[in-house]
Scaffold this motif. Structure first.
Motif, PDB file in Angstrom:
ATOM      1  N   GLN A 129       0.844  -1.193   0.000  1.00 33.31           N
ATOM      2  CA  GLN A 129       0.000   0.000   0.000  1.00 33.31           C
ATOM      3  C   GLN A 129       0.882   1.246   0.000  1.00 33.31           C
ATOM      4  N   SER A 187       1.918   4.768   1.238  1.00 38.13           N
ATOM      5  CA  SER A 187       1.768   5.584   2.448  1.00 38.13           C
ATOM      6  C   SER A 187       1.866   7.066   2.116  1.00 38.13           C
ATOM      7  N   ASP A 188       2.868   7.470   1.363  1.00 39.83           N
ATOM      8  CA  ASP A 188       3.086   8.873   1.014  1.00 39.83           C
ATOM      9  C   ASP A 188       3.963   8.952  -0.220  1.00 39.83           C
ATOM     10  N   HIS A 226       5.061   2.804   8.611  1.00 39.30           N
ATOM     11  CA  HIS A 226       4.761   3.740   7.531  1.00 39.30           C
ATOM     12  C   HIS A 226       5.333   3.250   6.202  1.00 39.30           C
ATOM     13  N   ILE A 243       0.785   2.743  11.103  1.00 34.01           N
ATOM     14  CA  ILE A 243      -0.519   2.824  10.444  1.00 34.01           C
ATOM     15  C   ILE A 243      -1.228   1.490  10.669  1.00 34.01           C
ATOM     16  N   SER A 289      -7.022   2.087  10.087  1.00 33.21           N
ATOM     17  CA  SER A 289      -6.675   3.479  10.341  1.00 33.21           C
ATOM     18  C   SER A 289      -7.287   4.374   9.268  1.00 33.21           C
ATOM     19  N   ASP A 290      -7.552   5.627   9.624  1.00 30.54           N
ATOM     20  CA  ASP A 290      -8.063   6.580   8.639  1.00 30.54           C
ATOM     21  C   ASP A 290      -6.915   7.351   7.971  1.00 30.54           C
ATOM     22  N   TYR A 291      -5.701   6.824   8.068  1.00 30.42           N
ATOM     23  CA  TYR A 291      -4.530   7.457   7.460  1.00 30.42           C
ATOM     24  C   TYR A 291      -4.737   7.577   5.948  1.00 30.42           C
ATOM     25  N   ARG A 292      -4.446   8.754   5.413  1.00 32.91           N
ATOM     26  CA  ARG A 292      -4.550   8.995   3.971  1.00 32.91           C
ATOM     27  C   ARG A 292      -3.182   9.411   3.446  1.00 32.91           C
ATOM     28  N   PRO A 293      -2.718   8.792   2.365  1.00 35.60           N
ATOM     29  CA  PRO A 293      -1.439   9.197   1.777  1.00 35.60           C
ATOM     30  C   PRO A 293      -1.464  10.672   1.400  1.00 35.60           C
ATOM     31  N   GLN A 294      -0.329  11.314   1.548  1.00 29.77           N
ATOM     32  CA  GLN A 294      -0.207  12.694   1.110  1.00 29.77           C
ATOM     33  C   GLN A 294       1.005  12.839   0.202  1.00 29.77           C
TER      34      GLN A 294
END
Length: 180
Positions: free
Chosen positions: A33, A35-36, A51, A138, A142-147
């Motif tokens: 996936q 991450s950023d 991460h 993460i 999790s509601d983590y969204r890539p930036q």
């Protein structure tokens, strides 16, 4: 003499010819996936809660034909890393490396993506080895969204070289000043 105290093998960074093709491979085939990103030049991928356990960095387009290690103009390993306990252990690692006469390449710093502290040094064959700690986690669900981070000093070192124990890499200094 003292030794470094690694807890586990952590992540690695690969230089790639075509970052978009590589991202598709590692997400669609391997199942990682995103991450950023840093601009469109570097991507951080994960298989678990860290991460990143793999990062991919685009070989600069003007690097054609450059094969020497300092320019990273070829595909392959940029660095691999070991997790250490905490910042105190990274500080202790500096002393251990200095006692052993080991070349420190960059750090102590704090990356933007992943928020991890880092220290990079050379092994006897010139490979970059990193010790790190405090990486963003993460967890599943999790509601983590890539930036997408800008490619600037903050994505490289949020401390802005204040804790570096060696001179910062020239390429980062050039990027900070706008040189290419």
């Amino acid at each position: 003499m003292e030794k470094i105290r690694p807890k586990k093998l952590g992540h690695l960074v690969l230089m790639v010819r075509d970052i978009q093709k590589s991202v598709r491979f590692y997400t669609e085939v391997v199942g990682l996936q995103v991450s950023d990103w840093i601009s469109d030049q570097m991507v951080f991928l994960r298989s678990g809660e860290d991460h990143h356990d793999l990062a991919l960095s685009q070989i600069p387009k003007d690097a054609e034909g450059i094969n020497d290690l300092p320019h990273y103009g070829r595909p392959g390993l940029e660095h691999f890393s070991y997790l250490v306990e905490d910042r105190a252990e990274i500080d202790r690692t500096v002393k251990v490396l200095q006692e052993h006469g080991i070349e420190i390449v960059r750090g102590i710093g704090k990356h933007g993506p992943g928020e991890n502290l880092f220290l990079v040094f050379k092994d006897p064959d010139g490979n970059n080895v990193e010790v790190y700690c405090e990486m963003t986690q993460i967890p599943p669900g999790s509601d983590y969204r890539p930036q997408v981070w800008e490619r600037n000093i903050d994505s490289f070192d949020q401390y802005r070289f204040k804790h570096f124990v060696v001179a910062p890499p020239q390429a980062v200094i050039d990027a900070k000043s706008g040189k290419h």
